[in-house]
Design a protein around this motif. Structure first.
Motif, short mmCIF file in Angstrom:
data_model
loop_
_atom_site.label_atom_id
_atom_site.label_comp_id
_atom_site.label_asym_id
_atom_site.label_seq_id
_atom_site.Cartn_x
_atom_site.Cartn_y
_atom_site.Cartn_z
N THR A 126 0.83 -1.21 0.00
CA THR A 126 0.00 0.00 0.00
C THR A 126 0.87 1.26 0.00
O THR A 126 0.71 2.12 0.87
N PRO A 127 1.73 1.45 -0.99
CA PRO A 127 2.56 2.66 -1.02
C PRO A 127 1.79 3.84 -1.62
O PRO A 127 2.13 4.38 -2.67
N THR A 128 0.74 4.25 -0.95
CA THR A 128 -0.23 5.20 -1.51
C THR A 128 -0.03 6.64 -1.06
O THR A 128 -0.72 7.52 -1.56
N GLY A 129 0.84 6.86 -0.09
CA GLY A 129 0.93 8.19 0.49
C GLY A 129 0.02 8.35 1.70
O GLY A 129 0.00 9.39 2.36
N PHE A 130 -0.79 7.32 1.97
CA PHE A 130 -1.60 7.29 3.17
C PHE A 130 -0.84 6.52 4.24
O PHE A 130 0.21 5.95 3.96
N SER A 131 -1.35 6.48 5.45
CA SER A 131 -0.71 5.70 6.52
C SER A 131 -1.56 4.46 6.80
O SER A 131 -2.64 4.56 7.37
N ASP A 132 -1.06 3.31 6.37
CA ASP A 132 -1.74 2.04 6.55
C ASP A 132 -0.95 1.18 7.52
O ASP A 132 0.28 1.13 7.46
N SER A 133 -1.65 0.48 8.42
CA SER A 133 -0.96 -0.28 9.45
C SER A 133 -1.82 -1.44 9.93
O SER A 133 -2.99 -1.56 9.57
N LEU A 134 -1.22 -2.27 10.75
CA LEU A 134 -1.87 -3.39 11.43
C LEU A 134 -2.59 -4.35 10.48
O LEU A 134 -3.74 -4.70 10.68
#
Length: 181
Positions: A126-134
């Motif tokens: 998910t290298p989208t510029g958003f912050s994705d985690s867990l």
């Protein structure tokens, strides 16, 4: 908790080591004594024979696997990533081939990373510029669930996507905080 529901592995924050204990109670057994285990989850292999965890190595959070009963820990983060950022493991795929992690590299965002155990490679999903985690991998190995924060203007909440990170869809947004933190 182990897949059979019998054992808990946990991080002791006082000594940064891992311990196991039966869910019925008893005396904990130290299974990792590196003194550098990092905050984050422990992911169990589907058969319960191994665990994956995060440990601080050379100033970075790195993912290791080892027997659930203890023994030698193996660094599974590909060397091409080992000094570029931090990987925190959260899920092991049902087919035992992939670990899902949260990846940070010093930028203001985080990504979902997969580590492929069969060929010691990794990919950012998910290298989208958003912050994705867990991230969590579905039982059929076809989907991911992850949390996306409001960084980059995203609607924050729980998302679901294809296993490769494609087609992310908001499942449920976070409720407004109404000034409560």
């Amino acid at each position: 908790i182990s897949p059979n529901g019998q054992t808990i592995v946990y991080l002791n924050i006082l000594d940064s080591n891992l311990y196991s204990i039966p869910v019925s109670g008893g005396t904990p057994t130290q299974i990792y004594s590196g003194g550098n285990a990092a905050a984050g989850g422990v992911a169990w292999s589907p058969n319960g024979q191994k665990i994956a965890f995060t440990a601080l190595t050379g100033g970075y959070d790195v993912v290791y696997t080892m027997a659930a009963t203890g023994g030698t820990a193996t660094n599974v983060l590909p060397s091409s990533y080992s000094t570029l950022g931090n990987a925190v493991v959260s899920s092991w795929s049902p087919d035992s081939n992939t670990l899902a992690c949260t990846w940070t590299n010093g930028s203001s965002t985080t990504d979902v990373m997969e580590i492929m155990l069969n060929d010691n490679t990794a990919a950012l999903l998910t290298p989208t510029g958003f912050s994705d985690s867990l991230p969590s991998i579905s039982p059929d190995n076809r989907k991911l669930a992850f949390y996306r924060s409001s960084s980059g203007g995203a609607t924050q909440g729980l998302y679901e996507s294809d296993f490769d990170g494609g087609n992310p869809q908001l499942v449920i947004g976070d409720p407004p905080s109404n000034g409560i933190t």
